[in-house]
Design a protein around this motif. Sequence first.
Motif, PDB file in Angstrom:
ATOM      1  N   THR A  85       0.849  -1.186   0.000  1.00 44.10           N
ATOM      2  CA  THR A  85       0.000   0.000   0.000  1.00 44.10           C
ATOM      3  C   THR A  85       0.885   1.236   0.000  1.00 44.10           C
ATOM      4  OG1 THR A  85      -1.812  -1.106   1.169  1.00 44.10           O
ATOM      5  CG2 THR A  85      -1.767   1.292   1.234  1.00 44.10           C
ATOM      6  N   ILE A  86       0.659   2.117  -0.965  1.00 45.55           N
ATOM      7  CA  ILE A  86       1.411   3.355  -1.084  1.00 45.55           C
ATOM      8  C   ILE A  86       0.454   4.514  -0.804  1.00 45.55           C
ATOM      9  CG2 ILE A  86       2.645   4.884  -2.661  1.00 45.55           C
ATOM     10  CD1 ILE A  86       3.747   2.429  -4.030  1.00 45.55           C
ATOM     11  N   ILE A  87       0.850   5.374   0.127  1.00 48.24           N
ATOM     12  CA  ILE A  87       0.034   6.529   0.497  1.00 48.24           C
ATOM     13  C   ILE A  87       0.876   7.781   0.281  1.00 48.24           C
ATOM     14  CG2 ILE A  87      -1.264   7.648   2.340  1.00 48.24           C
ATOM     15  CD1 ILE A  87      -1.541   4.903   3.670  1.00 48.24           C
ATOM     16  N   THR A  95      -1.460  -2.505  -4.147  1.00 47.40           N
ATOM     17  CA  THR A  95      -1.117  -3.441  -5.219  1.00 47.40           C
ATOM     18  C   THR A  95      -0.948  -4.828  -4.621  1.00 47.40           C
ATOM     19  OG1 THR A  95       0.065  -1.695  -6.397  1.00 47.40           O
ATOM     20  CG2 THR A  95       0.499  -3.950  -7.074  1.00 47.40           C
ATOM     21  N   LYS A  96      -1.534  -5.817  -5.266  1.00 49.99           N
ATOM     22  CA  LYS A  96      -1.430  -7.190  -4.782  1.00 49.99           C
ATOM     23  C   LYS A  96      -1.272  -8.117  -5.974  1.00 49.99           C
ATOM     24  CE  LYS A  96      -3.748 -10.635  -1.880  1.00 49.99           C
ATOM     25  NZ  LYS A  96      -4.949 -10.923  -1.052  1.00 49.99           N
ATOM     26  N   GLY A  97      -0.250  -9.014  -5.922  1.00 47.88           N
ATOM     27  CA  GLY A  97      -0.075  -9.940  -7.024  1.00 47.88           C
ATOM     28  C   GLY A  97       1.109 -10.865  -6.835  1.00 47.88           C
ATOM     29  N   SER A  98       1.347 -11.680  -7.861  1.00 45.22           N
ATOM     30  CA  SER A  98       2.416 -12.679  -7.841  1.00 45.22           C
ATOM     31  C   SER A  98       3.361 -12.452  -9.009  1.00 45.22           C
ATOM     32  CB  SER A  98       1.822 -14.096  -7.910  1.00 45.22           C
ATOM     33  OG  SER A  98       0.927 -14.322  -6.828  1.00 45.22           O
ATOM     34  N   TYR A  99       4.545 -13.044  -8.904  1.00 44.85           N
ATOM     35  CA  TYR A  99       5.527 -12.877  -9.964  1.00 44.85           C
ATOM     36  C   TYR A  99       6.426 -14.106 -10.060  1.00 44.85           C
ATOM     37  CZ  TYR A  99       8.759 -11.720  -6.141  1.00 44.85           C
ATOM     38  OH  TYR A  99       9.501 -11.755  -5.000  1.00 44.85           O
ATOM     39  N   PHE A 100       7.091 -14.200 -11.213  1.00 36.99           N
ATOM     40  CA  PHE A 100       8.059 -15.265 -11.459  1.00 36.99           C
ATOM     41  C   PHE A 100       9.224 -14.701 -12.240  1.00 36.99           C
ATOM     42  CE2 PHE A 100       9.809 -18.325 -14.511  1.00 36.99           C
ATOM     43  CZ  PHE A 100      10.301 -19.291 -13.644  1.00 36.99           C
ATOM     44  N   LYS A 101      10.437 -15.111 -11.873  1.00 38.57           N
ATOM     45  CA  LYS A 101      11.636 -14.700 -12.597  1.00 38.57           C
ATOM     46  C   LYS A 101      12.471 -15.931 -12.915  1.00 38.57           C
ATOM     47  CE  LYS A 101      13.043 -11.810  -9.381  1.00 38.57           C
ATOM     48  NZ  LYS A 101      13.864 -10.782  -8.698  1.00 38.57           N
ATOM     49  N   TYR A 205       3.297   0.509  -8.110  1.00 41.02           N
ATOM     50  CA  TYR A 205       4.103  -0.611  -7.625  1.00 41.02           C
ATOM     51  C   TYR A 205       3.754  -1.838  -8.455  1.00 41.02           C
ATOM     52  CZ  TYR A 205       6.625  -3.501  -4.221  1.00 41.02           C
ATOM     53  OH  TYR A 205       7.528  -4.336  -3.622  1.00 41.02           O
ATOM     54  N   ILE A 206       4.771  -2.616  -8.805  1.00 39.95           N
ATOM     55  CA  ILE A 206       4.571  -3.866  -9.547  1.00 39.95           C
ATOM     56  C   ILE A 206       5.252  -4.974  -8.757  1.00 39.95           C
ATOM     57  CG2 ILE A 206       5.063  -5.134 -11.673  1.00 39.95           C
ATOM     58  CD1 ILE A 206       5.076  -2.476 -13.155  1.00 39.95           C
ATOM     59  N   PRO A 207       4.523  -6.014  -8.334  1.00 38.11           N
ATOM     60  CA  PRO A 207       5.140  -7.105  -7.579  1.00 38.11           C
ATOM     61  C   PRO A 207       6.311  -7.727  -8.349  1.00 38.11           C
ATOM     62  CG  PRO A 207       2.752  -7.269  -7.468  1.00 38.11           C
ATOM     63  CD  PRO A 207       3.060  -6.188  -8.456  1.00 38.11           C
TER      64      PRO A 207
END
Length: 246
Positions: A85-87, A95-101, A205-207
């Motif tokens: 959460t950005i204020i 922003t809420k999510g998942s990622y893979f690298k 923001y990007i997870p």
Amino acid sequence: MYVSFTKILVFTILFSTVVFAQERKKTVEDTLVFKQKYGLRLGADISKLARSFADDNYTGFELMGDYRLTKKIYLAGEIGNEERTIINEVLSNTTKGSYFKGGIDINLYKNWLDMENLIYSGFRVGASTYNQTLNSFNVYNVNNQYWNEQFSAEVGEEFKGLTAVWAEIQMGFKAEVLNNLYAGFNVQLKALVVENEPDNYENLYIPGFNRTFDSGRFGSGFGFNVSYLIPIFKKDKIVIQEKEVE
């Protein structure tokens, strides 16, 4: 007299040859064979876990792994989930999510004997899927800007199914602190390739990519990690050493 001189010359040559041969025998090569471990290393980014406890506006975790392909090359990747959460003075956004690298690591460090530490450079391709929720925003009174009057609007509008893809360069190390147990640190430089944005405002923001700033395409990050190597098989590592003998 001539015969005596000849004998002395021959004796001198033979003596020099013997001495030279003895000198050469003083240095010999000793071959040592060590077993190098090849297997799957699994771990977690403990900095994200620590931040989850310390920061009320952040929750996240990251699992990581690598598999040794050759003496220096490792197949590597990370998978994780984040909520942030950005204020700021304009809005509040979650922003809420998942990622893979996924990618490779190249070990740049020449280990001593049977050690298997890493100082590596790596490359990743990252992908994230996430939702953005506009919690609230501030609206300024356009008729009376002198007093900077504003009011807040609660929204709660959610934008689902957003995605992003980026390229990433990593630099870091992994040191064996106990048998098969490693502690490490890395820094990351990221370049955004493509992203979906919510209507009427940008991704904040990007997870997996982290914070974005003013439509910039570059980001950065770091991580502290602990991992454990599961040995699958071993290969011989041959070390040739020069050794002096009497």
